[in-house]
Design an enzyme around this catalytic site. Structure first.
Site, PDB file in Angstrom:
ATOM      1  N   ALA A  17       7.146 -13.419  -4.012  1.00  0.00           N
ATOM      2  CA  ALA A  17       7.135 -14.626  -3.190  1.00  0.00           C
ATOM      3  C   ALA A  17       5.881 -14.679  -2.327  1.00  0.00           C
ATOM      4  CB  ALA A  17       8.383 -14.678  -2.312  1.00  0.00           C
ATOM      5  N   ARG A  46      15.643 -12.377 -11.660  1.00  0.00           N
ATOM      6  CA  ARG A  46      17.050 -12.212 -12.031  1.00  0.00           C
ATOM      7  C   ARG A  46      17.899 -13.411 -11.635  1.00  0.00           C
ATOM      8  NH1 ARG A  46      18.240  -6.004  -9.963  1.00  0.00           N
ATOM      9  NH2 ARG A  46      16.834  -4.931 -11.417  1.00  0.00           N
ATOM     10  N   GLU A 131      -4.645  -2.693  -8.421  1.00  0.00           N
ATOM     11  CA  GLU A 131      -5.036  -2.337  -7.054  1.00  0.00           C
ATOM     12  C   GLU A 131      -3.835  -2.142  -6.137  1.00  0.00           C
ATOM     13  OE1 GLU A 131      -6.958  -0.850  -4.520  1.00  0.00           O
ATOM     14  OE2 GLU A 131      -8.502  -1.953  -5.623  1.00  0.00           O
ATOM     15  N   GLU A 192      15.058   3.133   1.499  1.00  0.00           N
ATOM     16  CA  GLU A 192      16.176   2.634   0.708  1.00  0.00           C
ATOM     17  C   GLU A 192      17.470   3.354   1.119  1.00  0.00           C
ATOM     18  OE1 GLU A 192      15.899   0.191  -1.417  1.00  0.00           O
ATOM     19  OE2 GLU A 192      13.705   0.051  -1.323  1.00  0.00           O
ATOM     20  N   LYS A 207       1.579   7.831  -7.101  1.00  0.00           N
ATOM     21  CA  LYS A 207       0.327   7.255  -6.612  1.00  0.00           C
ATOM     22  C   LYS A 207      -0.824   8.251  -6.751  1.00  0.00           C
ATOM     23  CE  LYS A 207       2.894   4.364  -3.370  1.00  0.00           C
ATOM     24  NZ  LYS A 207       3.292   4.180  -1.950  1.00  0.00           N
TER      25      LYS A 207
END
Length: 433
Positions: A17, A46, A131, A192, A207
């Site tokens: 978004a 979804r 990136e 989380e 990473k």
């Protein structure tokens, strides 16, 4: 001006978004910079009915992201689904096979399948841009791949997970327990419900695998990384670090050594005077040691919709301009597979915290075990801290000069076997400047 670049976005969570909103907000300026309009034409997620603060009626909706990837409605596929396999991988592969470049923020996908996707991108002469996959809004991928192309890099290391840095920062500055800081991070949305991927060091490892490939021209190898999380870090460790002139950070470190390329993720003590030690809260930072620029540190927001969207739009802009680089800096065939030395070969200084039973012979036994393996000690601190150590035991903190990890662990095994310890030894590596 060229015809518009038509973008398809798979995944409309916070980041997806934010990408649409940023492209809308910067539409005119971006078109001027890249020489063509950049427009979103297709999306997939979804739940079509979920409120996202954007008008989806402008776009062609796809229930299946793989169908979006192959659609003639788009020229570029942006994968923001997440996960190392499933529709994220299938969508990226379909897009490349259909002649469409791919932009992704998915570090897990790249860590597991980066070589496979890069090979397909090369075969199709397409861009694979990522990136946003490392350190959010920090332009570390382009810095390593292009900005430092004239440098030989010796080490790249940094704070690559904002959740862990937030927890360690709160523990240090407010004297809170690990459990209290983790609960607060979950409440604020930084962690989380199951925080294992973050606090266990696995997010940082994915990473780091990408950074190591870019820095050293090696194939991405997440299995070659030694990984430890921050679960064992206590207030006693942070207080000791402060007194010794250090801060504790979860670092991802990749560096050249006589045995190959070390790749390791673990809590580290870093000097308070270092740039990386000043990075607090959810901020990320990466330091690069190279021959021409010497030390370069980049710091900034490592997560969040706006910061990640910034990196994604930067990749989209490159593709709109026609810029295409080898995804990992070199053609896949030129990437090497240098040895990944195990942690036992790592050489450096160590902080050791022991809970020593208060009885005759204990200190002498510890000193003997260190001397047997020729471990030189920089400092020894013995001090009681009420409430931080087992009753009837004394906290002893040792700081070693540079030595091999295997040697330290052998000495600690011998100390444990002697039976003078009331708790498991704590070992934290020291990352010097």
């Amino acid at each position: 001006m060229q015809r518009p670049l038509r973008v398809g976005i798979a995944g409309l969570g916070t980041v997806g978004a934010a990408v649409i909103k940023l492209l809308d907000r910067q539409a005119e300026a971006l078109a001027s910079r890249v020489g063509r309009a950049v427009i979103v034409t297709g999306v997939s997620a979804r739940d079509k009915t979920k409120e996202r603060g954007i008008d989806l009626s402008r776009f062609v909706w796809f229930d299946d992201p793989v169908a979006l990837a192959r659609s003639e409605e788009i020229d570029l596929f942006v994968e923001l689904i997440g996960g190392a396999d499933g529709t994220a991988l299938a969508g990226a592969e379909q897009a490349l096979a259909s002649g469409k470049p791919v932009v992704t923020a998915n570090k897990a996908l790249l860590a597991r399948h980066g070589m496979r996707l890069a090979t397909l991108a090369e075969e199709m002469s397409l861009a694979l841009a990522f990136e946003a996959s490392v350190a959010g809004g920090i332009p570390i991928v382009k810095t390593l791949r292009e900005g430092l192309a004239g440098n030989s890099i010796e080490r790249v290391y940094g704070i690559l997970n904002g959740t862990c840095n937030y927890i360690l920062s709160r523990m240090e500055t407010e004297g809170l327990s690990f459990e209290a800081c983790l609960a607060e991070a979950q409440k604020l949305g930084y962690a989380e419900a199951d925080p294992t991927f973050d606090i266990g060091g696995f997010d940082t490892a994915h990473k780091l695998a990408i950074l190591a490939s870019l820095a050293f021209g090696t194939a991405v190898d997440p299995e070659g990384i030694s990984v430890e999380g921050i679960e064992s870090i206590s207030l006693a460790d942070l207080q000791a670090a402060d007194e010794l002139g250090y801060r504790v950070k979860l670092l991802g470190v990749a560096q050249r050594s006589a045995d190959g390329i070390e790749q390791r993720v673990h809590p580290s003590m870093v000097p308070k005077t270092s740039a990386i030690a000043q990075v607090m809260g959810v901020t990320n930072a990466v330091t690069i040691d190279a021959d021409a620029v010497h030390e370069l540190t980049l710091a900034g927001p490592g997560a969040g919709g706006e910061a990640t969207a910034s990196a994604i739009v930067a990749d989209i802009a490159d593709i709109a301009r026609g810029v295409r680089s080898a995804p990992f800096g070199l053609p896949v065939a030129a990437l090497t597979s240098l040895p990944r030395p195990p942690m036992r070969l790592h050489q450096g200084g160590y902080y050791i915290r022991l809970s020593v039973e208060d009885r005759p012979g204990a200190a002498a036994a510890i000193a003997k075990r260190m001397a047997e393996r020729e471990i030189s000690l920089e400092s020894i601190v013995q001090r009681r801290r009420p409430g931080t150590i087992a009753s009837g035991a004394v906290p002893v903190i040792l700081v070693t000069y540079a030595t091999h990890e295997q040697t330290v662990r052998e000495a600690l095994d011998a100390v444990v076997a002697d039976g003078y310890l009331a708790a498991k030894p704590q070992l934290i590596r020291i990352e010097r400047e």
